[in-house]
Design a protein around this motif. Structure first.
Motif, PDB file in Angstrom:
ATOM      1  N   MET A  55       0.842  -1.198   0.000  1.00  0.00           N
ATOM      2  CA  MET A  55       0.000   0.000   0.000  1.00  0.00           C
ATOM      3  C   MET A  55       0.880   1.251   0.000  1.00  0.00           C
ATOM      4  SD  MET A  55      -3.216   1.286   0.247  1.00  0.00           S
ATOM      5  CE  MET A  55      -4.276   0.015   0.923  1.00  0.00           C
ATOM      6  N   TRP A  56       1.907   1.237   0.827  1.00  0.00           N
ATOM      7  CA  TRP A  56       2.816   2.378   0.931  1.00  0.00           C
ATOM      8  C   TRP A  56       3.585   2.615  -0.378  1.00  0.00           C
ATOM      9  CZ3 TRP A  56       3.543   6.370   4.075  1.00  0.00           C
ATOM     10  CH2 TRP A  56       4.742   7.075   4.002  1.00  0.00           C
ATOM     11  N   ASN A  57       3.999   1.512  -1.020  1.00  0.00           N
ATOM     12  CA  ASN A  57       4.800   1.600  -2.238  1.00  0.00           C
ATOM     13  C   ASN A  57       3.956   1.731  -3.502  1.00  0.00           C
ATOM     14  OD1 ASN A  57       7.253   1.348  -0.823  1.00  0.00           O
ATOM     15  ND2 ASN A  57       7.061  -0.889  -0.781  1.00  0.00           N
ATOM     16  N   GLY A  58       2.631   1.650  -3.365  1.00  0.00           N
ATOM     17  CA  GLY A  58       1.769   1.799  -4.509  1.00  0.00           C
ATOM     18  C   GLY A  58       1.625   0.558  -5.365  1.00  0.00           C
ATOM     19  N   SER A  59       1.935  -0.621  -4.783  1.00  0.00           N
ATOM     20  CA  SER A  59       1.802  -1.873  -5.529  1.00  0.00           C
ATOM     21  C   SER A  59       0.580  -2.645  -5.036  1.00  0.00           C
ATOM     22  CB  SER A  59       3.070  -2.715  -5.399  1.00  0.00           C
ATOM     23  OG  SER A  59       3.439  -2.906  -4.051  1.00  0.00           O
ATOM     24  N   ASP A  60       0.332  -3.808  -5.636  1.00  0.00           N
ATOM     25  CA  ASP A  60      -0.862  -4.594  -5.357  1.00  0.00           C
ATOM     26  C   ASP A  60      -0.772  -5.255  -3.984  1.00  0.00           C
ATOM     27  OD1 ASP A  60      -2.815  -6.753  -5.308  1.00  0.00           O
ATOM     28  OD2 ASP A  60      -3.065  -6.399  -7.451  1.00  0.00           O
ATOM     29  N   ILE A  61      -1.718  -4.958  -3.096  1.00  0.00           N
ATOM     30  CA  ILE A  61      -1.661  -5.485  -1.732  1.00  0.00           C
ATOM     31  C   ILE A  61      -1.937  -6.983  -1.691  1.00  0.00           C
ATOM     32  CG2 ILE A  61      -2.257  -3.272  -0.679  1.00  0.00           C
ATOM     33  CD1 ILE A  61      -5.110  -4.279  -0.312  1.00  0.00           C
ATOM     34  N   TYR A  62      -2.750  -7.487  -2.611  1.00  0.00           N
ATOM     35  CA  TYR A  62      -3.076  -8.908  -2.616  1.00  0.00           C
ATOM     36  C   TYR A  62      -1.939  -9.734  -3.222  1.00  0.00           C
ATOM     37  CZ  TYR A  62      -7.723  -7.315  -1.358  1.00  0.00           C
ATOM     38  OH  TYR A  62      -8.774  -6.721  -0.705  1.00  0.00           O
ATOM     39  N   ALA A  63      -1.320  -9.213  -4.270  1.00  0.00           N
ATOM     40  CA  ALA A  63      -0.185  -9.905  -4.884  1.00  0.00           C
ATOM     41  C   ALA A  63       1.014  -9.906  -3.949  1.00  0.00           C
ATOM     42  CB  ALA A  63       0.177  -9.243  -6.214  1.00  0.00           C
ATOM     43  N   ALA A  64       1.200  -8.830  -3.193  1.00  0.00           N
ATOM     44  CA  ALA A  64       2.357  -8.728  -2.297  1.00  0.00           C
ATOM     45  C   ALA A  64       2.329  -9.792  -1.215  1.00  0.00           C
ATOM     46  CB  ALA A  64       2.401  -7.337  -1.661  1.00  0.00           C
ATOM     47  N   ALA A  65       1.116 -10.196  -0.796  1.00  0.00           N
ATOM     48  CA  ALA A  65       0.976 -11.229   0.233  1.00  0.00           C
ATOM     49  C   ALA A  65       0.615 -12.580  -0.371  1.00  0.00           C
ATOM     50  CB  ALA A  65      -0.093 -10.812   1.237  1.00  0.00           C
ATOM     51  N   SER A  66       0.850 -12.729  -1.673  1.00  0.00           N
ATOM     52  CA  SER A  66       0.567 -13.979  -2.400  1.00  0.00           C
ATOM     53  C   SER A  66      -0.882 -14.444  -2.219  1.00  0.00           C
ATOM     54  CB  SER A  66       1.535 -15.081  -1.939  1.00  0.00           C
ATOM     55  OG  SER A  66       2.879 -14.686  -2.150  1.00  0.00           O
ATOM     56  N   GLY A  67      -1.781 -13.496  -2.083  1.00  0.00           N
ATOM     57  CA  GLY A  67      -3.196 -13.816  -1.944  1.00  0.00           C
ATOM     58  C   GLY A  67      -3.630 -14.164  -0.536  1.00  0.00           C
ATOM     59  N   HIS A  68      -2.669 -14.192   0.414  1.00  0.00           N
ATOM     60  CA  HIS A  68      -3.011 -14.560   1.790  1.00  0.00           C
ATOM     61  C   HIS A  68      -3.570 -13.384   2.587  1.00  0.00           C
ATOM     62  CE1 HIS A  68      -1.472 -18.649   1.672  1.00  0.00           C
ATOM     63  NE2 HIS A  68      -0.420 -18.196   1.004  1.00  0.00           N
ATOM     64  N   TYR A  69      -3.430 -12.186   2.073  1.00  0.00           N
ATOM     65  CA  TYR A  69      -4.112 -11.035   2.675  1.00  0.00           C
ATOM     66  C   TYR A  69      -5.536 -11.034   2.130  1.00  0.00           C
ATOM     67  CZ  TYR A  69      -5.373  -6.242   3.868  1.00  0.00           C
ATOM     68  OH  TYR A  69      -6.008  -5.140   4.376  1.00  0.00           O
TER      69      TYR A  69
END
Length: 433
Positions: A55-69
């Motif tokens: 969120m801070w870096n402007g990227s995908d929050i769901y992809a960053a957590a491999s869908g576990h978020y």
């Protein structure tokens, strides 16, 4: 005993009960921190942390957590300050904050329970709410510990629900704002919206809907409305996949309603029907029947004792606060037991129900009611501590939710009887609440 000496004794007891609660939470939190370094990893907090960083870096929050978020973007939005530090340090700070939130929730809920049920006693002995908070925390310590270890968000829900229950009568707009904020993390608190409408508490209902819309849209200020809309679509597709309504990609890995770790009545119904090759429609019908039966049993108990429940408030209603306390207890149970996914750690919300159980116990004169409350509470603690590790079949049928139902029915029966007795005493000029 002089008034000053009594006040000094009450102050010392309050300090002792508060210290006991803090020590318990400190031990649970310290063990969770040590476990991080001995076992390694930050469990579920790892996904929250990486979603917040994304969120801070402007990227995908769901992809960053491999869908576990699997939460709405609002949680990642508010956790961004923790993403500015190393993960382990952020996890430790989150455990400390969680302990503070649980302590605050226990004390707020205990104060409200004492105000509703023990008004005279609490005024005479201000240590009573602290005693209630300490006992309620001890009864559910195992689930609080699990939440600390996983770095989960149950502490936020506990604090949110405690504030809602405290303010929904006196500060309806503020209570509605808390409903909206907590529902933007987990949809669980939305159960209060139909309740507010039933009670004709329209300001609280309006505040809930407006606040929910506001907090759900708030991250769009940072990430833009296009991405926020895409996140919303991911959330709804995940919910549809969970219920088996649609086939959607696992962008957010929300497990299905029949997952084996869920202890809710809803999950148990779907597990039973699906394991026998029966349609989901049958599970939905059975679930509706159970829901109606539970509500009917609660209403019957209250009406038998002359206590109106889930009705709009009237100015001449006796013991209004106590009735509202019973209604809040039932709402928390319904949110847990009929949620599509309630795992054992989610039962930490029973802390709020325990505060009411203890207050009802303390106001009782009837020995039968006291014994009933003790047995129901003891069964709840035993099931939560043992069943999920030892008795798979008991978990499969949602044993924890059925035991929680037993506790809620005991509270409703004993509480409504106490209200009825108080109404008679009030007619005789001896108000106990």
């Amino acid at each position: 005993m002089t008034k000053k000496r009594f006040a000094n004794i009450a102050s010392r007891k309050r300090l002792a009960y508060g210290a006991l609660t803090i020590i318990v939470l400190f031990i649970l939190g310290a063990h969770a921190v040590l476990r991080q370094f001995s076992v390694g990893g930050t469990k579920d907090f790892h996904y929250f942390y990486h979603a917040a960083r994304a969120m801070w870096n402007g990227s995908d929050i769901y992809a960053a957590a491999s869908g576990h978020y699997i939460y709405p973007p609002f949680l990642a939005f508010v956790l961004q300050p923790l993403a500015l530090m190393p993960e382990h340090m952020a996890a430790i700070i989150w455990i400390v904050l969680s302990g503070v939130f649980v302590f605050a929730a226990a004390l707020i809920a205990a104060n409200e329970a004492a105000r509703c049920w023990l008004r005279t006693g609490a005024e005479n002995d201000p240590s009573i709410p602290w005693l209630i908070a300490a006992i309620a925390t001890l009864l559910i310590a195992d689930k609080i510990h699990a939440s600390f270890i996983l770095g989960q968000t149950d502490c936020l829900m506990l604090l949110g629900f405690a504030c809602i229950l405290t303010w929904m009568q006196r500060k309806p707009l503020l209570a509605g704002a808390i409903v909206g904020a907590t529902a933007s993390i987990k949809y669980l608190s939305l159960i209060f919206v139909p309740y507010f409408l039933i009670k004709k508490n329209f300001r609280a209902a309006f505040g809930s809907i407006v606040a929910f819309s506001f907090f759900m849209a708030l991250p769009a200020i940072q990430i833009g409305f296009a991405r926020a809309a895409r996140y919303t679509a991911i959330e709804f597709r995940g919910l549809g996949r969970m219920m088996g309504i649609i086939e959607a990609p696992k962008t957010a890995k929300i497990l299905k309603v029949g997952m084996d770790r869920s202890v809710s009545i809803t999950s148990s119904m779907f597990r039973v029907t699906r394991s026998n090759g029966l349609p989901d429609l049958l599970a939905a019908i059975l679930l509706l029947c159970v829901f109606v039966a539970v509500i009917a049993a609660i209403v019957f108990m209250c009406r038998r004792n002359g206590v109106p429940i889930f009705r709009p408030e009237k100015n001449d209603l006796l013991a209004t606060n106590a009735v509202t306390s019973l209604e809040g207890t039932v709402l928390i149970f319904l949110a847990l037991a009929f949620s599509p996914q309630t795992t054992a750690r989610h039962m930490a919300l029973l802390l709020l129900i325990n505060t009411v159980a203890i207050a009802v116990f303390l106001v009782q004169d009837a020995r039968t009611s006291r014994v009933l409350l003790i047995v129901a509470a003891a069964l709840q603690v035993a099931v939560l501590s043992l069943s999920f590790r030892a008795i798979v079949a008991w978990r499969a049928v949602g044993g924890a939710s059925w035991c929680a139902l037993g506790l809620v029915l005991a509270i409703v029966w004993s509480g409504s009887r106490a209200i009825s007795v108080n109404c008679r005493h009030r007619g005789e000029g001896n108000d106990r609440f």
